[in-house]
Scaffold this motif. Structure first.
Motif, PDB file in Angstrom:
ATOM      1  N   VAL A 144       0.847  -1.187   0.000  1.00 39.71           N
ATOM      2  CA  VAL A 144       0.000   0.000   0.000  1.00 39.71           C
ATOM      3  C   VAL A 144       0.886   1.243   0.000  1.00 39.71           C
ATOM      4  CG1 VAL A 144      -1.774   1.294   1.231  1.00 39.71           C
ATOM      5  CG2 VAL A 144      -1.816  -1.216   1.252  1.00 39.71           C
ATOM      6  N   TYR A 145       0.671   2.111  -0.963  1.00 33.30           N
ATOM      7  CA  TYR A 145       1.430   3.357  -1.010  1.00 33.30           C
ATOM      8  C   TYR A 145       0.474   4.540  -1.110  1.00 33.30           C
ATOM      9  CZ  TYR A 145       0.594   3.077  -6.063  1.00 33.30           C
ATOM     10  OH  TYR A 145       0.001   2.990  -7.294  1.00 33.30           O
ATOM     11  N   VAL A 146       0.914   5.670  -0.573  1.00 36.11           N
ATOM     12  CA  VAL A 146       0.129   6.901  -0.595  1.00 36.11           C
ATOM     13  C   VAL A 146       1.069   8.050  -0.932  1.00 36.11           C
ATOM     14  CG1 VAL A 146      -1.561   6.048   1.074  1.00 36.11           C
ATOM     15  CG2 VAL A 146       0.466   7.268   1.886  1.00 36.11           C
ATOM     16  N   TYR A 147       0.503   9.246  -1.027  1.00 34.65           N
ATOM     17  CA  TYR A 147       1.295  10.427  -1.350  1.00 34.65           C
ATOM     18  C   TYR A 147       1.296  11.396  -0.168  1.00 34.65           C
ATOM     19  CZ  TYR A 147       0.818   8.541  -6.039  1.00 34.65           C
ATOM     20  OH  TYR A 147       0.843   7.706  -7.129  1.00 34.65           O
ATOM     21  N   GLU A 148       2.324  12.229  -0.096  1.00 34.05           N
ATOM     22  CA  GLU A 148       2.492  13.095   1.066  1.00 34.05           C
ATOM     23  C   GLU A 148       1.381  14.129   1.214  1.00 34.05           C
ATOM     24  OE1 GLU A 148       6.214  15.103   0.756  1.00 34.05           O
ATOM     25  OE2 GLU A 148       5.890  15.748  -1.310  1.00 34.05           O
ATOM     26  N   ASN A 149       0.680  14.443   0.118  1.00 35.06           N
ATOM     27  CA  ASN A 149      -0.400  15.423   0.218  1.00 35.06           C
ATOM     28  C   ASN A 149      -1.757  14.779   0.496  1.00 35.06           C
ATOM     29  OD1 ASN A 149      -0.570  14.247  -2.294  1.00 35.06           O
ATOM     30  ND2 ASN A 149      -1.209  16.108  -3.357  1.00 35.06           N
ATOM     31  N   ASN A 150      -1.789  13.447   0.633  1.00 35.29           N
ATOM     32  CA  ASN A 150      -3.031  12.767   1.017  1.00 35.29           C
ATOM     33  C   ASN A 150      -3.380  13.087   2.467  1.00 35.29           C
ATOM     34  OD1 ASN A 150      -2.294   9.770  -0.889  1.00 35.29           O
ATOM     35  ND2 ASN A 150      -3.623  11.469  -1.430  1.00 35.29           N
ATOM     36  N   THR A 151      -4.670  13.047   2.775  1.00 30.18           N
ATOM     37  CA  THR A 151      -5.095  13.182   4.166  1.00 30.18           C
ATOM     38  C   THR A 151      -5.186  11.789   4.796  1.00 30.18           C
ATOM     39  OG1 THR A 151      -7.446  13.013   3.622  1.00 30.18           O
ATOM     40  CG2 THR A 151      -6.459  15.224   3.591  1.00 30.18           C
ATOM     41  N   VAL A 155      -5.974   8.099   3.162  1.00 24.24           N
ATOM     42  CA  VAL A 155      -5.095   6.941   3.370  1.00 24.24           C
ATOM     43  C   VAL A 155      -5.897   5.739   3.847  1.00 24.24           C
ATOM     44  CG1 VAL A 155      -3.215   6.010   4.770  1.00 24.24           C
ATOM     45  CG2 VAL A 155      -3.034   8.315   3.818  1.00 24.24           C
ATOM     46  N   LEU A 156      -6.773   5.957   4.816  1.00 27.38           N
ATOM     47  CA  LEU A 156      -7.576   4.854   5.348  1.00 27.38           C
ATOM     48  C   LEU A 156      -8.518   4.296   4.285  1.00 27.38           C
ATOM     49  CD1 LEU A 156      -8.381   6.237   8.921  1.00 27.38           C
ATOM     50  CD2 LEU A 156      -6.676   4.518   8.272  1.00 27.38           C
ATOM     51  N   GLU A 157      -9.025   5.168   3.420  1.00 26.86           N
ATOM     52  CA  GLU A 157      -9.875   4.702   2.319  1.00 26.86           C
ATOM     53  C   GLU A 157      -9.059   3.845   1.349  1.00 26.86           C
ATOM     54  OE1 GLU A 157     -11.407   8.316   0.719  1.00 26.86           O
ATOM     55  OE2 GLU A 157     -13.027   8.476   2.194  1.00 26.86           O
ATOM     56  N   THR A 158      -7.816   4.251   1.106  1.00 32.54           N
ATOM     57  CA  THR A 158      -6.926   3.480   0.227  1.00 32.54           C
ATOM     58  C   THR A 158      -6.636   2.111   0.826  1.00 32.54           C
ATOM     59  OG1 THR A 158      -5.871   5.478  -0.652  1.00 32.54           O
ATOM     60  CG2 THR A 158      -4.635   3.413  -0.840  1.00 32.54           C
ATOM     61  N   ILE A 159      -6.385   2.081   2.131  1.00 31.22           N
ATOM     62  CA  ILE A 159      -6.098   0.809   2.811  1.00 31.22           C
ATOM     63  C   ILE A 159      -7.290  -0.137   2.705  1.00 31.22           C
ATOM     64  CG2 ILE A 159      -5.660  -0.263   5.054  1.00 31.22           C
ATOM     65  CD1 ILE A 159      -4.092   2.296   5.792  1.00 31.22           C
TER      66      ILE A 159
END
Length: 215
Positions: A144-151, A155-159
């Motif tokens: 799982v990867y995210v970006y620094e400007n994500n909230t 992030v939890l939605e991505t997970i």
């Protein structure tokens, strides 16, 4: 019959079959055409480029795809259904598949490599320049990867969306638009943080990473 007449005939038959809307007849018609004629048909009918690739048998689609311009290839892959993308990339000869992938952003390559079967994935990573036993060869693309400007909320939605298909979710990786690793953050940090907090605010910059070509 002249070459020009033959080309017009292919276009006219294609147009007629579009009106009839008979997928079986279109499949048979396209599979009978020369690859070079199909390439020209795609260039002359950009709005149907994905339809043409999808309608062809997978072997013929692969033969056509590998001779198309890179921009057209990218447009087709972007629009194809996921299962068709997987079929096409696995069918492509390794050299042609690598030539297509090597000019794409790392983030896109990572997603497309997920569609390859284990053997084709191994060959492709090798041809992309990752030596045997290098970090690039050993890294699983299923994280799982995210970006620094994500909230934190994002992030939890991505997970929730992709975590079930990932090998590791106790640590979430932060990358930039080039696919470069910026930081890694334990999932508990996101669980305890407020939903509107940015990933950037949770980063400490202490990640230890290796280059993909390192042993």
């Amino acid at each position: 019959m002249s070459i020009e007449t033959e080309k017009i005939s292919v276009q006219e038959q294609f147009d007629e079959l579009l009106v009839i809307n008979d997928d079986a007849r279109m499949h048979a018609f396209l599979d009978e055409q020369n690859i070079s004629d199909l390439a020209e048909l795609i260039y002359d009918n950009e709005e149907y480029e994905t339809y043409i690739i999808s309608t062809l048998s997978i072997h013929r689609a692969s033969g056509l795809f590998k001779i198309l311009e890179h921009t057209t290839q990218k447009n087709i892959i972007k629009a194809l259904a996921p299962y068709k993308t997987a079929e096409l990339l696995n069918e492509l000869p390794p050299d042609d598949r690598t030539a297509f992938l090597e000019d794409l952003p790392n983030e896109v390559v990572r997603e497309l490599i997920k569609t390859l079967n284990p053997e084709e994935r191994k060959v492709t990573l090798s041809l992309l320049g990752y030596p045997e036993n290098s970090v690039g060869r050993l890294m699983t693309p299923d994280y799982v990867y995210v970006y620094e400007n994500n909230t934190v909320k994002e992030v939890l939605e991505t997970i929730r969306r992709v975590g079930k298909n990932s090998e590791t979710i106790d640590v979430i990786y932060v990358i930039n638009n080039k696919g470069e690793l910026l930081d890694d953050i334990r999932i508990r940090e996101f669980i305890l943080a407020s939903p509107d907090v940015k990933v950037l605010e949770l980063m400490d910059g202490r990640v230890i990473s290796l280059k993909v070509h390192d042993d």
